[in-house]
Design a protein around this motif. Structure first.
Motif, PDB file in Angstrom:
ATOM      1  N   MET A   1       0.825  -1.210   0.000  1.00  0.00           N
ATOM      2  CA  MET A   1       0.000   0.000   0.000  1.00  0.00           C
ATOM      3  C   MET A   1       0.859   1.259   0.000  1.00  0.00           C
ATOM      4  SD  MET A   1      -3.014   1.084   2.646  1.00  0.00           S
ATOM      5  CE  MET A   1      -4.014  -0.320   2.274  1.00  0.00           C
ATOM      6  N   ASP A   6       0.466   1.817  -6.581  1.00  0.00           N
ATOM      7  CA  ASP A   6      -0.655   0.980  -6.155  1.00  0.00           C
ATOM      8  C   ASP A   6      -1.812   1.836  -5.648  1.00  0.00           C
ATOM      9  OD1 ASP A   6       0.715  -1.292  -6.812  1.00  0.00           O
ATOM     10  OD2 ASP A   6       1.425  -1.682  -4.773  1.00  0.00           O
ATOM     11  N   PRO A  12      -7.762  -2.198  -6.876  1.00  0.00           N
ATOM     12  CA  PRO A  12      -7.704  -2.218  -5.405  1.00  0.00           C
ATOM     13  C   PRO A  12      -6.298  -2.550  -4.904  1.00  0.00           C
ATOM     14  CG  PRO A  12      -9.557  -3.510  -6.228  1.00  0.00           C
ATOM     15  CD  PRO A  12      -8.701  -3.206  -7.402  1.00  0.00           C
ATOM     16  N   CYS A  13      -5.951  -2.003  -3.742  1.00  0.00           N
ATOM     17  CA  CYS A  13      -4.711  -2.379  -3.067  1.00  0.00           C
ATOM     18  C   CYS A  13      -5.066  -2.743  -1.623  1.00  0.00           C
ATOM     19  CB  CYS A  13      -3.681  -1.258  -3.106  1.00  0.00           C
ATOM     20  SG  CYS A  13      -4.195   0.275  -2.291  1.00  0.00           S
ATOM     21  N   GLN A  14      -4.242  -3.537  -0.979  1.00  0.00           N
ATOM     22  CA  GLN A  14      -4.614  -4.006   0.354  1.00  0.00           C
ATOM     23  C   GLN A  14      -3.395  -4.307   1.204  1.00  0.00           C
ATOM     24  OE1 GLN A  14      -6.852  -7.511  -0.881  1.00  0.00           O
ATOM     25  NE2 GLN A  14      -5.192  -8.853  -0.222  1.00  0.00           N
ATOM     26  N   ASP A  15      -3.600  -4.254   2.517  1.00  0.00           N
ATOM     27  CA  ASP A  15      -2.652  -4.676   3.547  1.00  0.00           C
ATOM     28  C   ASP A  15      -3.480  -5.203   4.702  1.00  0.00           C
ATOM     29  OD1 ASP A  15       0.008  -4.464   2.816  1.00  0.00           O
ATOM     30  OD2 ASP A  15       0.126  -2.313   3.272  1.00  0.00           O
ATOM     31  N   SER A  16      -2.872  -6.019   5.530  1.00  0.00           N
ATOM     32  CA  SER A  16      -3.581  -6.466   6.723  1.00  0.00           C
ATOM     33  C   SER A  16      -3.624  -5.334   7.738  1.00  0.00           C
ATOM     34  CB  SER A  16      -2.899  -7.687   7.330  1.00  0.00           C
ATOM     35  OG  SER A  16      -1.656  -7.327   7.907  1.00  0.00           O
ATOM     36  N   LEU A  51      -8.278  -7.664   6.415  1.00  0.00           N
ATOM     37  CA  LEU A  51      -7.634  -6.975   5.309  1.00  0.00           C
ATOM     38  C   LEU A  51      -8.251  -5.598   5.114  1.00  0.00           C
ATOM     39  CD1 LEU A  51      -7.224  -9.740   2.566  1.00  0.00           C
ATOM     40  CD2 LEU A  51      -5.443  -8.709   4.003  1.00  0.00           C
ATOM     41  N   LYS A  53      -8.822  -3.146   2.361  1.00  0.00           N
ATOM     42  CA  LYS A  53      -8.818  -3.060   0.907  1.00  0.00           C
ATOM     43  C   LYS A  53      -9.282  -1.668   0.481  1.00  0.00           C
ATOM     44  CE  LYS A  53      -9.956  -7.960   0.192  1.00  0.00           C
ATOM     45  NZ  LYS A  53     -10.916  -8.912  -0.455  1.00  0.00           N
ATOM     46  N   GLN A  55      -9.667   1.223  -2.760  1.00  0.00           N
ATOM     47  CA  GLN A  55      -9.722   1.415  -4.209  1.00  0.00           C
ATOM     48  C   GLN A  55     -10.001   2.872  -4.502  1.00  0.00           C
ATOM     49  OE1 GLN A  55     -12.634  -0.920  -6.298  1.00  0.00           O
ATOM     50  NE2 GLN A  55     -11.764  -0.462  -8.305  1.00  0.00           N
ATOM     51  N   ASP A  64     -13.414  -1.222   1.123  1.00  0.00           N
ATOM     52  CA  ASP A  64     -14.270  -2.290   0.636  1.00  0.00           C
ATOM     53  C   ASP A  64     -15.578  -2.362   1.419  1.00  0.00           C
ATOM     54  OD1 ASP A  64     -14.898  -4.479  -0.950  1.00  0.00           O
ATOM     55  OD2 ASP A  64     -14.123  -5.904   0.519  1.00  0.00           O
TER      56      ASP A  64
END
Length: 625
Positions: A1, A6, A12-16, A51, A53, A55, A64
């Motif tokens: 991220m 990104d 979409p991009c994501q990290d925990s 997660l 997420k 966008q 999300d």
């Protein structure tokens, strides 16, 4: 991220959540995302394995499954022409130009921005800007205005009679203030009265004496370069010997002819003001170097723009539509009639031109091209919304929508008043409003001073009550309206007198609109039918206006029903076999009208089987007040 490629991508991009939390100590962007997860209400991810997420859609980052923006983006050019590296050009083209830090509400730059909004609208939206009052339509300036440039020292403003101003062309520009009065225990209800109107017309009003909301309105009007300002409590003479009853019925023109309306959305009352300091939002500058993360943040040979990720503070729905000012009864009309409005909310300032109100810059122009069904749904939606709004004085309910009602009556080419429209199919449908207020509706106590008998709305009008309303959900083209069974008070003679005699064939809104008229009888007349079933059986199909059966009504013999319409039959069934849509009424003592008919008042509505009510020879001519 953390890579700008990104984050600015359309993908979409994501990290925990755990990764974002642990890296937020060293990364400003992750800190911003982490703070948003913690502070945003709703189903934001907060578990270690959840997660996050994100966008990008336009100028916002969405989380999300959440409908509102999670974070926002703004682009700041450092010089022109704007240039961004090829790998970020798609994002730069889609992100709105803006500033990450909010300007001070008293700064020159802030007021210049507001003026630029209006200037741009003047050039590009001709329907929003009247260069002169269209006198051929019988419209005129408000009776009184405040001259904010009357004093060379800027320490006072002058109340003026517009008829003596002789304004023409662009000199007719004035600002109108939309604001809450607030609780009188905490707000100065600063007003013009019969005792102080003369000195205010000659000597003016000291700025120092104004409550904060009015001072802010003067500041905005002056900063926009507009000379005149309209504020309800100052331009309408309040109290005994005042002109409220006359002037309140002119709201149609006050707000529709204003150069701009300024809405004090953040004010709780007259004393709180709306130009208060705003909390600054957090932001992080993204790296737009061509190497995507390897260069310094900021300007470079292949880049002359900055993109910032910021706290999302733009929420017109929450700040304005669902805000406290919009819960005020007068404001629905003000918003519908205003050509454009600047809203001053706690965290943001919004500019709204009239195309955003039902997509209609000349409300209700849309009604002229709508089907009859579209017209019905339009007024039903407006009246249902209006009935749920709040009033400091409940008895303002009929007049606070007067301007809208006048326009609707004219647009429908009919007569009307008190929330009811004459002529099929409007008459029957608008009469069959229903109580939707939990606990029932209550009759409003109207002041006797200065009010004629018929200025108080009749019982058949929802304007006579407090509380929310709905309308019977009846199929279009599925009801036979019984015009001989219930008749409006606006007879043929009144209708003929209402028509324009200039030869144009048009009629005026004011002559067709009857709310508050004291020169005519406002009683409905109709055929009262008896119930032939017991009250306990009948009331299963009745919706009482008070939420329950009126006290003292213990027998069906004490009620009458007036059939407004009945279900159409495809097989020529007799009336007794068809469902009838009725007003339920009860007699008012032994009162009779001038024709000797007994007077009743409405207490509810219902859809009853025809076999439950009497027909033909058993009908009684009655009057409904």
């Amino acid at each position: 991220m953390c890579t700008n490629r990104d984050l600015l991508s359309r993908e979409p991009c994501q990290d925990s959540f755990e990764t974002i939390k642990s890296t937020s100590r060293d990364c400003e962007l992750h800190m911003l995302v982490f703070d948003a997860c913690i502070t945003k209400s709703g189903t934001t991810p907060k578990g270690e394995t959840d997660l996050v997420k994100l966008q990008r859609i336009g100028s916002h980052l969405f989380l999300d499954r959440m409908p509102d923006p999670f974070l926002s983006l703004c682009l700041v050019p450092t010089k022109y022409p704007l240039r961004a590296p090829p790998n970020f050009r798609h994002a730069a083209d889609e992100i709105q130009i803006g500033l990450p830090a909010l300007m001070s509400t008293y700064s020159g730059a802030y007021f210049t921005l507001l003026a630029n909004w209006l200037n741009d609208c003047d050039l590009n939206h001709p329907d929003c800007y009247l260069k002169a009052i269209p006198s051929k339509k019988g419209l005129a300036l408000p009776t009184k205005l405040l001259d904010v440039e009357s004093s060379a020292s800027q320490q006072s403003i002058l109340l003026c009679s517009s008829t003596s101003l002789g304004l023409k062309g662009e000199d007719t520009r004035y600002i109108a203030l939309s604001h809450p009065w607030g609780d009188s225990r905490h707000n100065n209800h600063f007003s013009t009265t019969a005792t102080n109107v003369s000195p205010r017309l000659t000597s003016g009003i000291a700025i120092s004496s104004l409550p904060k909301t009015f001072k802010d309105a003067v500041s905005v009007t002056r900063a926009l370069g507009i000379r005149y300002l309209w504020i309800d409590s100052l331009c309408i003479v309040q109290g005994p010997q005042g002109d409220f009853e006359t002037e309140a019925q002119k709201m149609e023109t006050v707000f529709s002819l204003a150069y701009c309306v300024i809405a004090a959305s953040s004010a709780s009352g007259t004393s709180s003001g709306f130009l208060s300091s705003r909390p600054q939002r957090k932001s992080v500058a993204l790296n737009l170097s061509a190497n995507s993360g390897k260069g310094d943040v900021g300007d470079s040979e292949d880049n002359n723009a900055m993109i910032y990720v910021c706290e999302a503070i733009d929420n017109f729905q929450t700040d304005v539509i669902d805000g406290p000012l919009n819960q005020r009864g007068w404001v629905l009309q003000e918003r519908a009639l205003a050509r454009r409005t600047i809203y001053f909310s706690e965290r943001q300032t919004y500019f709204d031109n009239q195309s955003s109100f039902l997509g209609d810059p000349n409300f209700p122009q849309v009604a002229l091209t709508s089907s009859k069904g579209g017209k019905i749904r339009l007024y039903e939606s407006l009246y249902k919304t209006y009935s749920r709004l709040q009033f400091t004085r409940a008895y303002d309910r009929p007049i606070a929508i007067a301007g809208l009602e006048q326009r609707l009556v004219a647009a429908f080419d009919t007569r009307g008043g008190y929330g009811i429209f004459d002529r099929v199919p409007f008459f029957g449908r608008s009469l069959l409003w229903t109580c939707e207020e939990p606990g029932g509706m209550r009759r409003i106590e109207f002041p006797e001073e200065g009010l004629g008998r018929y200025r108080v709305p009749p019982s058949w009008s929802w304007m006579a009550y407090t509380g929310a309303i709905g309308f019977m959900d009846l199929p279009f083209e599925g009801v036979h309206w019984l015009e001989d069974d219930v008749r409006s008070p606006w007879g043929a003679a009144v209708w003929e007198m209402s028509l324009d005699t200039s030869g144009s064939g048009n009629s005026t809104a004011s002559s067709m609109w009857h709310t508050g008229r004291t020169d005519q009888d406002n009683n409905l007349s109709g055929k009262g039918r008896r119930l032939v079933v017991g009250l306990k059986v009948a009331e299963k199909k009745i919706k009482w206006d008070a939420g329950q059966r009126p006290t003292g009504i213990d027998d069906a013999k004490e009620l009458r029903v007036v059939a407004v319409g009945r279900r159409k039959s495809k097989s020529n069934k007799p009336a007794r076999a068809l469902e009838h849509h009725v007003l339920v009424v009860v007699g008012i003592g032994g009162w009779t009208d001038s024709g000797g008919r007994r007077i009743y008042e409405r207490v509810g509505v219902g859809s009853l089987p025809g076999e439950w009510i009497t027909h033909n020879e058993q009908e009684e001519e009655i009057s409904i007040f």
